[in-house]
Design an enzyme around this catalytic site. Structure first.
Site, short mmCIF file in Angstrom:
data_model
loop_
_atom_site.label_atom_id
_atom_site.label_comp_id
_atom_site.label_asym_id
_atom_site.label_seq_id
_atom_site.Cartn_x
_atom_site.Cartn_y
_atom_site.Cartn_z
N ARG A 1 0.82 -0.83 0.15
CA ARG A 1 -0.09 -0.06 -0.34
C ARG A 1 0.53 1.40 0.03
O ARG A 1 1.49 2.08 0.71
CB ARG A 1 -0.70 -0.48 1.02
CG ARG A 1 -1.40 -0.93 0.71
CD ARG A 1 -2.50 -1.42 2.02
NE ARG A 1 -2.54 -2.17 2.96
CZ ARG A 1 -2.78 -2.19 4.38
NH1 ARG A 1 -2.69 -0.97 5.54
NH2 ARG A 1 -2.94 -3.63 5.11
N ARG B 1 11.64 5.06 4.03
CA ARG B 1 12.02 6.88 3.43
C ARG B 1 12.20 7.48 4.88
O ARG B 1 13.22 8.45 5.35
CB ARG B 1 10.75 7.14 3.60
CG ARG B 1 9.90 7.96 1.61
CD ARG B 1 8.45 7.55 2.16
NE ARG B 1 8.02 9.13 2.72
CZ ARG B 1 7.14 9.43 2.54
NH1 ARG B 1 5.84 8.91 2.33
NH2 ARG B 1 6.66 10.64 3.35
N ASP C 1 2.06 5.27 -0.65
CA ASP C 1 1.57 6.24 0.16
C ASP C 1 1.09 7.41 -1.02
O ASP C 1 1.79 6.97 -1.90
CB ASP C 1 2.62 7.63 1.29
CG ASP C 1 2.22 7.13 2.43
OD1 ASP C 1 0.85 6.55 2.68
OD2 ASP C 1 2.89 7.20 3.38
#
Lengths: 281, 281
Positions: free
Chosen positions: B50, B200, B52
């Site tokens: 999933r 990230r 972002d």
């Protein structure tokens, strides 16, 4: 008054082209506005090549005269600060040059890249940055045919009907077609100058060769016909990038050009040396 | 009812993320709409990870059940025809798979790329596709430090406070930092699964190492603290790409998963195998 040479990168998809126009915002105008914000002067920016709407650059060159002398890093960084909100243009480098330097007329060679995405599914991330060609291309055949265009020819077949150049003869120094990562096919083209739409006309015609719809002989016949109607489809601007402009040594730079040549007095210099090629788009 | 495995590419900048949400259009919903237009069925698409909002994919995988059996090339081409106007999503491949295949739970490894544009001028053509870091990065130092994160660790430092995974232990199989053409620095990360914002968080922390603001020891101390507050800045979604999802041989695929595990009965399978990682974002 100091003269600055700027190396400029832009995403052509959001501009009406390099050159200032009545309809739409041009790259030239965008950078001129940043210059006004930076130094408070209304200046004119002269580019090496006038790219069409949708055409990108990773190495466009332009010159501008500014009243005050600034550090070149300051010019680059300040312009980028003003351009950042805009988002589609970045100044890669600023250098101070003599006033004999002219981004257009001092250029000795222009280099372009044309990017084709050759796969069955359409582009998503690269939308607007490549030409999507879904039929499998024979890259070796395209490259062999491209070599037949090298050298000095009347390229009337491969220029826009709107091309302003009086003389359709150009000397093509490089035209390579190579496979690139990610399913791309790249055309690398170099010449002192190009005609309007010349590389996009090459790309569209070489695509027909790559698809097997034109033989190498068909391409040569199209060149020799000097007939615009014999050109293949003109490839879209999306895939075209002005990647670099070379300059001859400073000693050979001419005097700055004062005004455009009038049609009554054709300026051979402008005609044969200065045309920015796709830069005439 | 035939099950199809779709390999999907998308430009994340125009979507609210992979997963269907109340605010904004998701990639999942966009492809489901194309499926409805194609086969007239309201179907649900299950993705491997999933991603972002703003995160891209060049190799997302999803599965979907369709009542009628179609040629896989027809599925791919018809969906692309419906998606073309949209422009941000492309179906790279469609394959028919057994109903034991689950895009999320059958995945054995997920591969991500994080792209940094490391130069003084901001991006123009690559805006939204890279993270712009203007301080020069020491790529070798970043790569050495990255190696300290390999293996099985409690990665609590490097996950979002919103991460839903009950167990913050993951096994990082690859984390390479390499210089790439065009002034880019690439992070390549692979694991069976990742925590929400893990890559990230790695990218933001490794940037500090590359700028010389963190030592390798600082990174290790941050990892060992298992304290989210010790993480560097979380890098923006722009630079992140889900590039590939690997699947174990068909014989090892489990039975299709009926419903999410309830909090009262933690599902180790979902917890440790199925979390899509950045896919949990």
């Amino acid at each position: 008054m100091p003269r600055y040479k700027l190396t400029i990168e832009y995403d052509g998809s959001t501009y009406c082209g390099w050159q200032r126009q009545k309809n739409g915002i041009s790259v030239q105008e965008t950078v001129e506005r940043a210059l006004l914000a930076f130094c408070g002067e209304e200046v004119t920016l002269f580019g090496a090549g006038r790219t069409d709407a949708g055409v990108h650059a990773t190495g466009q060159v332009a010159h501008v005269d500014i009243a005050r002398r600034w550090k070149t890093d300051t010019v680059r960084d300040a312009l980028n600060a003003y351009l950042r909100e805009e988002g589609g243009v970045a100044i890669l480098a600023a250098e101070e040059v003599s006033d004999a330097f002219d981004a257009r007329f001092s250029a000795s060679k222009r280099h372009y890249l044309y990017r084709i995405l050759n796969r069955r599914p359409p582009p998503s991330i690269l939308k607007g940055q490549v030409w999507w060609v879904w039929r499998p291309l024979d890259v070796a055949a395209m490259d062999r045919a491209a070599k037949r265009l090298l050298g000095t020819h009347d390229f009337n077949t491969f220029r826009s009907v709107n091309c302003q150049a009086k003389n359709p003869v150009r000397t093509l120094e490089r035209l390579d077609v190579v496979a690139a990562p990610g399913g791309e096919v790249h055309l690398h083209a170099s010449a002192q100058s190009f005609l309007h739409n010349q590389i996009r006309s090459f790309a569209g015609s070489l695509k027909l060769v790559g698809e097997g719809r034109w033989s190498e002989g068909d391409l040569v016949a199209a060149l020799e016909s000097r007939d615009r109607k014999r050109c293949g489809p003109v490839a879209p601007p999306d895939g075209l990038y002005l990647t670099r402009v070379d300059y001859a040594p400073e000693a050979t730079w001419g005097v700055p050009r004062a005004a455009p040549a009038s049609p009554a007095s054709p300026d051979r210099h402008a005609e044969e040396i200065g045309d920015g090629g796709e830069g005439e788009e």
